[in-house]
Design a protein around this motif. Structure first.
Motif, PDB file in Angstrom:
ATOM      1  N   ASP A 280      59.220 -34.971  24.857  1.00  0.00           N
ATOM      2  CA  ASP A 280      59.397 -34.332  26.160  1.00  0.00           C
ATOM      3  C   ASP A 280      59.624 -32.835  26.010  1.00  0.00           C
ATOM      4  O   ASP A 280      59.052 -32.027  26.732  1.00  0.00           O
ATOM      5  CB  ASP A 280      60.595 -34.949  26.911  1.00  0.00           C
ATOM      6  CG  ASP A 280      60.287 -36.361  27.369  1.00  0.00           C
ATOM      7  OD1 ASP A 280      59.086 -36.710  27.412  1.00  0.00           O
ATOM      8  OD2 ASP A 280      61.234 -37.114  27.663  1.00  0.00           O
ATOM      9  N   LEU A 281      60.491 -32.492  25.038  1.00  0.00           N
ATOM     10  CA  LEU A 281      60.787 -31.081  24.816  1.00  0.00           C
ATOM     11  C   LEU A 281      59.537 -30.320  24.382  1.00  0.00           C
ATOM     12  O   LEU A 281      59.210 -29.261  24.909  1.00  0.00           O
ATOM     13  CB  LEU A 281      61.856 -30.929  23.732  1.00  0.00           C
ATOM     14  CG  LEU A 281      63.308 -31.004  24.171  1.00  0.00           C
ATOM     15  CD1 LEU A 281      64.212 -30.985  22.958  1.00  0.00           C
ATOM     16  CD2 LEU A 281      63.643 -29.845  25.090  1.00  0.00           C
TER      17      LEU A 281
ATOM     18  N   GLY B 187      56.959 -30.114  27.249  1.00  0.00           N
ATOM     19  CA  GLY B 187      57.482 -29.253  28.308  1.00  0.00           C
ATOM     20  C   GLY B 187      57.454 -27.790  27.909  1.00  0.00           C
ATOM     21  O   GLY B 187      57.073 -26.923  28.692  1.00  0.00           O
ATOM     22  N   PHE B 188      57.867 -27.501  26.699  1.00  0.00           N
ATOM     23  CA  PHE B 188      57.866 -26.116  26.206  1.00  0.00           C
ATOM     24  C   PHE B 188      56.441 -25.614  25.981  1.00  0.00           C
ATOM     25  O   PHE B 188      56.112 -24.486  26.290  1.00  0.00           O
ATOM     26  CB  PHE B 188      58.651 -26.017  24.889  1.00  0.00           C
ATOM     27  CG  PHE B 188      60.149 -25.952  25.061  1.00  0.00           C
ATOM     28  CD1 PHE B 188      60.734 -26.214  26.291  1.00  0.00           C
ATOM     29  CD2 PHE B 188      60.980 -25.619  23.996  1.00  0.00           C
ATOM     30  CE1 PHE B 188      62.119 -26.154  26.455  1.00  0.00           C
ATOM     31  CE2 PHE B 188      62.354 -25.547  24.150  1.00  0.00           C
ATOM     32  CZ  PHE B 188      62.929 -25.820  25.376  1.00  0.00           C
ATOM     33  N   TYR B 189      55.633 -26.466  25.426  1.00  0.00           N
ATOM     34  CA  TYR B 189      54.272 -26.038  25.077  1.00  0.00           C
ATOM     35  C   TYR B 189      53.458 -25.711  26.327  1.00  0.00           C
ATOM     36  O   TYR B 189      52.722 -24.739  26.359  1.00  0.00           O
ATOM     37  CB  TYR B 189      53.581 -27.144  24.269  1.00  0.00           C
ATOM     38  CG  TYR B 189      52.338 -26.665  23.540  1.00  0.00           C
ATOM     39  CD1 TYR B 189      52.437 -26.062  22.290  1.00  0.00           C
ATOM     40  CD2 TYR B 189      51.074 -26.814  24.093  1.00  0.00           C
ATOM     41  CE1 TYR B 189      51.321 -25.612  21.623  1.00  0.00           C
ATOM     42  CE2 TYR B 189      49.946 -26.371  23.430  1.00  0.00           C
ATOM     43  CZ  TYR B 189      50.075 -25.779  22.189  1.00  0.00           C
ATOM     44  OH  TYR B 189      48.960 -25.330  21.536  1.00  0.00           O
ATOM     45  N   ARG B 190      53.629 -26.523  27.366  1.00  0.00           N
ATOM     46  CA  ARG B 190      52.896 -26.267  28.616  1.00  0.00           C
ATOM     47  C   ARG B 190      53.253 -24.914  29.201  1.00  0.00           C
ATOM     48  O   ARG B 190      52.438 -24.274  29.846  1.00  0.00           O
ATOM     49  CB  ARG B 190      53.246 -27.343  29.655  1.00  0.00           C
ATOM     50  CG  ARG B 190      52.512 -28.634  29.483  1.00  0.00           C
ATOM     51  CD  ARG B 190      52.798 -29.533  30.660  1.00  0.00           C
ATOM     52  NE  ARG B 190      52.072 -29.110  31.850  1.00  0.00           N
ATOM     53  CZ  ARG B 190      52.551 -29.192  33.085  1.00  0.00           C
ATOM     54  NH1 ARG B 190      53.771 -29.657  33.293  1.00  0.00           N
ATOM     55  NH2 ARG B 190      51.836 -28.805  34.111  1.00  0.00           N
ATOM     56  N   ARG B 191      54.495 -24.498  29.010  1.00  0.00           N
ATOM     57  CA  ARG B 191      54.930 -23.216  29.574  1.00  0.00           C
ATOM     58  C   ARG B 191      54.664 -22.059  28.620  1.00  0.00           C
ATOM     59  O   ARG B 191      55.113 -20.946  28.856  1.00  0.00           O
ATOM     60  CB  ARG B 191      56.413 -23.304  29.935  1.00  0.00           C
ATOM     61  CG  ARG B 191      56.648 -24.208  31.141  1.00  0.00           C
ATOM     62  CD  ARG B 191      58.092 -24.621  31.288  1.00  0.00           C
ATOM     63  NE  ARG B 191      58.275 -25.442  32.479  1.00  0.00           N
ATOM     64  CZ  ARG B 191      57.967 -26.731  32.566  1.00  0.00           C
ATOM     65  NH1 ARG B 191      57.470 -27.357  31.512  1.00  0.00           N
ATOM     66  NH2 ARG B 191      58.143 -27.400  33.685  1.00  0.00           N
TER      67      ARG B 191
END
Lengths: 438, 259
Positions: free
Chosen positions: A99-100, A103-107
């Motif tokens: 999830d982390l 979530g981080f990679y998409r942003r």
């Protein structure tokens, strides 16, 4: 040791604990592999790597650098997470890490994941957890970003191999430069145990290269190569020993990178050196400079240092230092010198040497051209001629050049860089040596 | 002495390439023409001025020739240099193309660093490449309620179209917008479609008020990660600032202080 009952920590608390625990690992590079999007999921990799941010200590943040767990059964004296320390402990689940990362990679916060771990229960159990995390990321989420994972020494060969097919880079930390150092400070680890997986990854990479020449679409094993790191200044090794170890690792284990980490005293322990001047950052910097000379400039460890002169010059970078000891080779003529010799001139780097080699085929070069190409003339001018002339009359004499080179302010990445030029007149004062060997 | 004819072109890659086409096509002789971009031009005496109308077909022709004769490296140099802000860039690009087409092997043109125009183009190429590469890392997306990833940037050079292909590949399955607020342009990508460049006036200004539910949580997680990853004993804000200058930080999540 008994396994602690996991408390109910929030994701935020876990992230804080486990990134804090991972921060002493140096490697945060995302380089070495080019891969475009597979078309099924998210992510790609670019060869040069990308830095996404820089933390307050000036280090690059490229990967989500975390430990899977900081519950460790080992008791390495230099480590914050040793079993005898009373620190908050936490363990991620593979799902939380996925999830982390996503979530981080998409942003566009990160380039990928750097996953290390303390030893939970035993090496195999830990390695299995790392494998599961990577497997989930790569197959469920079709994550195509960069993954750097630790191979846990002592874990089953097959587990390491399977993990290697999912990762881009693998690393096993050498921890300390010599086997004796390791014995005193990390009683649960041994040199042999560390080198075994390193050798295994190397062999498997070589086989994989052969497979890839036969079958272009064969799965790739650790395509960005393996790296390692050692702690500098926790044990009494000298620079010559350290550089020799690094050279052996590059030659015999075909490592992509060796990282050096200035020792930070996080534990009170009688076997650890006190460091009143803070971590030996200048020494670490000199080692990195030498490391570059080994990897890109064709130098050998024994050219830079010797048994008689086992430590780097604090005042001059290793390349200048070498050039001053070999003035008989200089000055070199820019328009004719071999590429290998160009690389050895202080003030000329790989990029400017390449530019010179290409440009001089199209016409002769003069000092103004060199300046435009990015050659640091104030350093190089003592060692080169253009069309048979030096830039201005100089004496090819060690004292004269040394004096002039010391007047050129070296750009050091640390605050302590200032002291050096400030104190340049006290040439052989050993004020910095105390800082280093502590 | 013949008068110099100055071709005034639009400050964009296509504009400059059209200028190259027109200047060459005018048959006035290379030494009698000069290229300038409108933004930086200052009228001079004893010169004839010609306005160059941007023409995509002409620009395309020039770029194809550059690619064919000067190789990928030459093409890249021209494209990246055009993104920079420099008074002499349009003329330097013209000169490097003239040189490239005159050399037996046009691929060598980028290596002739003795030539001042080539040296300038290569220097600009390096600068724009560096800016684009930095932006690839420093772009921060925010997830809006409809799942669109939205990002604002203000790069020093016009690198939006140089970095968009990277994000197109990276987020192929996502809808995203990168908005250059300084140049009022944006790159828009719709899932599984090629990205397009658009005028930012099209954007509904209320758009970014509606974040997705998870957005705040991830921003907090990221901020706290950036804090905890720094080693206190090695603290060095000067080094941090030279690698990540302040001008980037206003658009980066981890440097925006919570209200």
């Amino acid at each position: 040791m008994q396994v602690r009952v996991p408390e109910n920590l929030t994701l935020m608390e876990k992230l804080n604990i486990l990134s804090d625990a991972a921060k002493y690992d140096v490697a945060c590079t995302s380089s070495g592999v080019n891969r475009s999007n597979t078309g099924r999921g998210i992510g790609n990799c670019i060869e040069a790597g990308i830095c996404h941010s820089f933390s307050a200590d000036g280090r690059c943040i490229s990967l989500l650098k975390i430990l899977f767990t900081n519950e460790c059964i080992y008791n390495c004296r230099y480590c914050l997470n040793r079993v005898s320390n009373d620190v908050p402990r936490a363990t991620f689940t593979p799902q939380e890490i996925c999830d982390l990362v996503i979530g981080f990679y998409r942003r566009n916060y990160i380039e990928g994941l750097f996953l290390s771990s303390g030893i939970l229960k035993n090496p195999n159990y830990t390695m299995e957890l790392l494998y599961q995390t990577l497997f989930k990321l790569r197959t469920e989420y079709h994550f195509g970003g960069y993954i750097h994972v630790k191979a846990i020494p002592g874990a089953d060969e097959r587990l390491i191999e399977r993990t290697g097919y999912l990762a881009d880079r693998m690393s096993v930390n050498l921890e300390l430069p010599t086997a004796e150092g390791l014995k005193t400070l990390a009683p649960n680890k041994s040199r042999k145990k560390i080198l075994t997986p390193m050798r295994q990854v190397q062999m498997r990479m070589e086989e994989n290269r052969n497979e890839l020449t036969l079958y272009r679409n064969a799965p790739r094993f650790v395509p960005a190569g393996q790296s390692t790191q050692m702690i500098i200044g926790a044990t009494p090794e000298n620079d010559f020993q350290i550089v020799s170890v690094a050279e052996a690792l590059y030659k015999k284990f075909e490592l992509k990178r060796v990282f050096y980490s200035a020792f930070v005293r996080v534990n009170e322990d009688s076997l650890l050196p006190a460091l009143p001047g803070g971590p030996p950052l200048l020494r670490e910097h000199r080692l990195y400079q030498a490391d570059w000379l080994l990897r890109f400039y064709g130098f050998e460890a024994k050219e830079l240092l010797s048994e008689e002169k086992p430590n780097f010059n604090v005042l001059l970078d290793p390349k200048c230092d070498w050039a001053l000891r070999h003035l008989e080779l200089f000055p070199v003529e820019i328009n004719r010198a071999e590429y290998g010799m160009l690389l050895r001139v202080p003030g000329i780097g790989v990029r400017s040497a390449n530019r010179i080699a290409k440009a001089r085929r199209m016409g002769t070069l003069d000092f103004a051209d060199l300046k435009r190409m990015g050659v640091v003339l104030k350093r190089a001018l003592y060692f080169i001629t253009c069309k048979g002339r030096t830039m201005y009359p100089i004496k090819v004499e060690e004292d004269y050049i040394t004096r002039n080179l010391l007047n050129v302010k070296e750009r050091l990445p640390f605050e302590l860089g200032q002291d050096i030029t400030y104190r340049q007149l006290s040439l052989f004062d050993d004020m910095h040596l105390t800082k280093e060997t502590g | 002495m013949e008068n110099t004819t100055i071709f005034l072109c639009e400050d964009s890659l296509d504009g400059i390439l059209t200028g190259v086409y027109d200047a060459w096509d005018s048959r006035l002789g290379h030494k009698n023409v000069r290229l300038e971009t409108r933004a930086e031009s200052n009228l001079e005496l004893f010169c004839e001025y010609r306005d160059v109308e941007r023409d995509l077909a002409k620009a395309e022709k020039v770029l194809n020739t550059v690619r064919k004769r000067m190789g990928e490296e030459g093409e890249e140099a021209v494209c990246y240099a055009a993104a920079c802000t420099d008074r002499r860039k349009a003329d330097a690009i013209y000169r490097i193309i003239v040189l490239g087409l005159h050399l037996k092997n046009g691929r060598d043109a980028v290596n002739c660093l003795q030539n001042e125009d080539v040296a300038l183009v290569m220097k600009l190429r390096q600068k724009a490449w560096h800016e684009a590469h930095r932006m690839m890392g420093f772009v921060r997306f925010e997830e809006l309620q409809n799942g669109i990833l939205y990002s604002q940037i203000q790069p020093a050079y016009d690198v939006l179209s140089l970095m968009a292909p990277h994000f197109e590949d990276r987020y192929r399955q996502e809808n995203w917008i990168i908005h250059d607020i300084r140049r009022r342009q944006m790159a828009i990508h719709r899932k599984e479609y090629p990205w397009v460049l658009a005028d930012a006036e099209m954007l509904n200004p209320d758009y970014k008020k509606y974040y997705s539910d998870q957005e705040d949580e991830f921003q907090q997680l990221w901020k706290s990660f950036c804090k905890s990853i720094a080693i206190e004993e090695r603290r060095n804000p000067r080094c941090q600032q030279s690698l990540l200058p302040l001008r980037f930080r206003s658009c980066m999540t981890e440097f925006i202080v919570d209200k």
